[in-house]
Design an enzyme around this catalytic site. Structure first.
Site, short mmCIF file in Angstrom:
data_model
loop_
_atom_site.label_atom_id
_atom_site.label_comp_id
_atom_site.label_asym_id
_atom_site.label_seq_id
_atom_site.Cartn_x
_atom_site.Cartn_y
_atom_site.Cartn_z
N ASP A 117 -59.39 -66.68 14.28
CA ASP A 117 -60.04 -65.49 13.73
C ASP A 117 -59.06 -64.33 13.85
OD1 ASP A 117 -61.73 -63.35 13.10
OD2 ASP A 117 -63.43 -64.20 14.20
N ARG A 119 -59.64 -61.23 12.66
CA ARG A 119 -60.31 -59.94 12.48
C ARG A 119 -60.10 -59.02 13.67
NH1 ARG A 119 -66.20 -62.08 11.12
NH2 ARG A 119 -65.58 -63.45 12.82
#
Length: 185
Positions: A117, A119
């Protein structure tokens, strides 16, 4: 901007000083800044949010969060331009191709040279603080969002589960989110 779930809605646009991607805050009603506000940090998902893709649960999460905020009369939905867990739409489509070959979503990201991930939820914290919120009721199944809010000075007083959008096409995807990313499903 009146929307289907709440006519009393404002859209705030945030452009970072470095000129990178804009992010948006959809403010439902007029939440009291002194109270914990129902909040959703939602990462952009072109395929799920706009096309109604059945490979993920993003579209149903977006619509479900807005509906719950509308029902409560107040909330903040942060729409963060971090497509494909931060790898962008083109790379997300490459990851989809790898998933069609048998790799799960995490394995596909790794094969493309990305982390599970990519983000950055600190931007969500900064936006909430800019809007005057210091405490939230966070609609999420992702413990990383809770942790990042707390680390960056936004108090999470409650986790509000948002378990929607499961189907035959994303069953494996949701299992991987729970098993490898710790999502609470």
């Amino acid at each position: 901007v009146p929307i289907g779930v709440a006519e009393n809605t404002r859209l705030h646009v945030f452009r970072p000083e470095d000129g990178s991607e804009e992010h948006y805050a959809i403010e439902i009603g007029r939440p009291d800044r002194a109270l914990p506000v129902l909040t959703r940090l939602h990462s952009a998902c072109f395929t799920g949010d706009l096309m109604g893709s059945l490979k993920c649960d993003c579209g149903p999460q977006l619509r479900g969060a807005l509906a719950q905020m509308g029902a409560e009369g107040a909330g903040i939905l942060l729409y963060l331009n971090q497509e494909g867990r931060g790898i962008g739409l083109a790379n997300k489509m490459r990851a989809y191709s790898l998933q069609d070959q048998g790799f799960d979503t995490v394995e596909a990201n790794h094969r493309l040279g990305f982390e599970d991930d990519e983000r950055d939820f600190r931007v969500g914290s900064a936006i909430l603080k800019e809007l005057g919120f210091g405490a939230i009721r966070l609609m999420t199944n992702n413990p990383a969002k809770i942790s990042m809010m707390e680390k960056t000075g936004v108090k999470v007083v409650e986790r509000v589960p948002l378990v929607v959008g499961g189907n035959a096409h994303n069953h494996g995807y949701l299992k991987v989110k729970a098993a490898k990313s710790g999502h609470l499903l």
